[in-house]
Scaffold this motif. Sequence first.
Motif, PDB file in Angstrom:
ATOM      1  N   MET A 130       0.836  -1.194   0.000  1.00 37.67           N
ATOM      2  CA  MET A 130       0.000   0.000   0.000  1.00 37.67           C
ATOM      3  C   MET A 130       0.872   1.246   0.000  1.00 37.67           C
ATOM      4  O   MET A 130       1.396   1.660   1.038  1.00 37.67           O
ATOM      5  CB  MET A 130      -0.923  -0.015   1.213  1.00 37.67           C
ATOM      6  CG  MET A 130      -1.854  -1.213   1.204  1.00 37.67           C
ATOM      7  SD  MET A 130      -3.019  -1.202   2.554  1.00 37.67           S
ATOM      8  CE  MET A 130      -4.032   0.172   2.129  1.00 37.67           C
ATOM      9  N   ASN A 131       1.012   1.834  -1.169  1.00 40.15           N
ATOM     10  CA  ASN A 131       1.764   3.076  -1.303  1.00 40.15           C
ATOM     11  C   ASN A 131       0.791   4.236  -1.446  1.00 40.15           C
ATOM     12  O   ASN A 131      -0.324   4.063  -1.909  1.00 40.15           O
ATOM     13  CB  ASN A 131       2.672   3.022  -2.546  1.00 40.15           C
ATOM     14  CG  ASN A 131       3.779   2.012  -2.379  1.00 40.15           C
ATOM     15  OD1 ASN A 131       4.279   1.804  -1.285  1.00 40.15           O
ATOM     16  ND2 ASN A 131       4.141   1.357  -3.458  1.00 40.15           N
ATOM     17  N   PRO A 135      -0.927   8.106   0.185  1.00 37.69           N
ATOM     18  CA  PRO A 135      -1.367   8.695   1.448  1.00 37.69           C
ATOM     19  C   PRO A 135      -2.247   7.740   2.249  1.00 37.69           C
ATOM     20  O   PRO A 135      -3.034   6.992   1.682  1.00 37.69           O
ATOM     21  CB  PRO A 135      -2.161   9.931   1.009  1.00 37.69           C
ATOM     22  CG  PRO A 135      -2.589   9.631  -0.394  1.00 37.69           C
ATOM     23  CD  PRO A 135      -1.510   8.771  -0.977  1.00 37.69           C
ATOM     24  N   SER A 136      -2.089   7.781   3.545  1.00 39.43           N
ATOM     25  CA  SER A 136      -2.859   6.919   4.428  1.00 39.43           C
ATOM     26  C   SER A 136      -4.264   7.471   4.609  1.00 39.43           C
ATOM     27  O   SER A 136      -4.451   8.657   4.839  1.00 39.43           O
ATOM     28  CB  SER A 136      -2.160   6.832   5.789  1.00 39.43           C
ATOM     29  OG  SER A 136      -3.011   6.233   6.735  1.00 39.43           O
ATOM     30  N   PHE A 137      -5.260   6.597   4.518  1.00 37.12           N
ATOM     31  CA  PHE A 137      -6.649   7.014   4.715  1.00 37.12           C
ATOM     32  C   PHE A 137      -6.862   7.505   6.135  1.00 37.12           C
ATOM     33  O   PHE A 137      -7.534   8.502   6.380  1.00 37.12           O
ATOM     34  CB  PHE A 137      -7.589   5.843   4.419  1.00 37.12           C
ATOM     35  CG  PHE A 137      -9.036   6.159   4.683  1.00 37.12           C
ATOM     36  CD1 PHE A 137      -9.755   6.974   3.815  1.00 37.12           C
ATOM     37  CD2 PHE A 137      -9.670   5.665   5.804  1.00 37.12           C
ATOM     38  CE1 PHE A 137     -11.087   7.275   4.066  1.00 37.12           C
ATOM     39  CE2 PHE A 137     -10.998   5.962   6.058  1.00 37.12           C
ATOM     40  CZ  PHE A 137     -11.700   6.775   5.182  1.00 37.12           C
ATOM     41  N   ARG A 138      -6.254   6.836   7.100  1.00 37.52           N
ATOM     42  CA  ARG A 138      -6.419   7.221   8.500  1.00 37.52           C
ATOM     43  C   ARG A 138      -5.802   8.587   8.775  1.00 37.52           C
ATOM     44  O   ARG A 138      -6.356   9.398   9.509  1.00 37.52           O
ATOM     45  CB  ARG A 138      -5.776   6.157   9.403  1.00 37.52           C
ATOM     46  CG  ARG A 138      -6.113   6.348  10.862  1.00 37.52           C
ATOM     47  CD  ARG A 138      -5.570   5.216  11.707  1.00 37.52           C
ATOM     48  NE  ARG A 138      -6.258   3.977  11.433  1.00 37.52           N
ATOM     49  CZ  ARG A 138      -5.676   2.771  11.439  1.00 37.52           C
ATOM     50  NH1 ARG A 138      -4.410   2.669  11.696  1.00 37.52           N
ATOM     51  NH2 ARG A 138      -6.375   1.695  11.174  1.00 37.52           N
ATOM     52  N   MET A 139      -4.647   8.852   8.154  1.00 40.91           N
ATOM     53  CA  MET A 139      -4.011  10.157   8.326  1.00 40.91           C
ATOM     54  C   MET A 139      -4.881  11.255   7.751  1.00 40.91           C
ATOM     55  O   MET A 139      -5.049  12.319   8.349  1.00 40.91           O
ATOM     56  CB  MET A 139      -2.632  10.178   7.654  1.00 40.91           C
ATOM     57  CG  MET A 139      -1.542   9.569   8.491  1.00 40.91           C
ATOM     58  SD  MET A 139      -1.217  10.486  10.009  1.00 40.91           S
ATOM     59  CE  MET A 139      -0.588  12.006   9.333  1.00 40.91           C
ATOM     60  N   ARG A 140      -5.465  11.012   6.587  1.00 39.57           N
ATOM     61  CA  ARG A 140      -6.316  12.017   5.941  1.00 39.57           C
ATOM     62  C   ARG A 140      -7.557  12.282   6.802  1.00 39.57           C
ATOM     63  O   ARG A 140      -7.975  13.424   6.980  1.00 39.57           O
ATOM     64  CB  ARG A 140      -6.727  11.536   4.551  1.00 39.57           C
ATOM     65  CG  ARG A 140      -7.420  12.616   3.724  1.00 39.57           C
ATOM     66  CD  ARG A 140      -7.721  12.132   2.333  1.00 39.57           C
ATOM     67  NE  ARG A 140      -8.767  11.116   2.376  1.00 39.57           N
ATOM     68  CZ  ARG A 140      -8.800  10.045   1.583  1.00 39.57           C
ATOM     69  NH1 ARG A 140      -7.857   9.840   0.708  1.00 39.57           N
ATOM     70  NH2 ARG A 140      -9.779   9.181   1.675  1.00 39.57           N
TER      71      ARG A 140
END
Length: 33
Positions: A12-13, A15-20
């Motif tokens: 999984m490359n 942006p992280s969904f959780r970070m967003r």
Amino acid sequence: DRLTHKSHVLNMNGPSFRMRETEEWLKSELTDE
């Protein structure tokens, strides 16, 4: 060893969904005050 026998590796490359989601939550918290 048994669990990893049939597992798949997901690369999984990007942006992280959780970070967003956290960034959006922080922005809404700051603008609500």
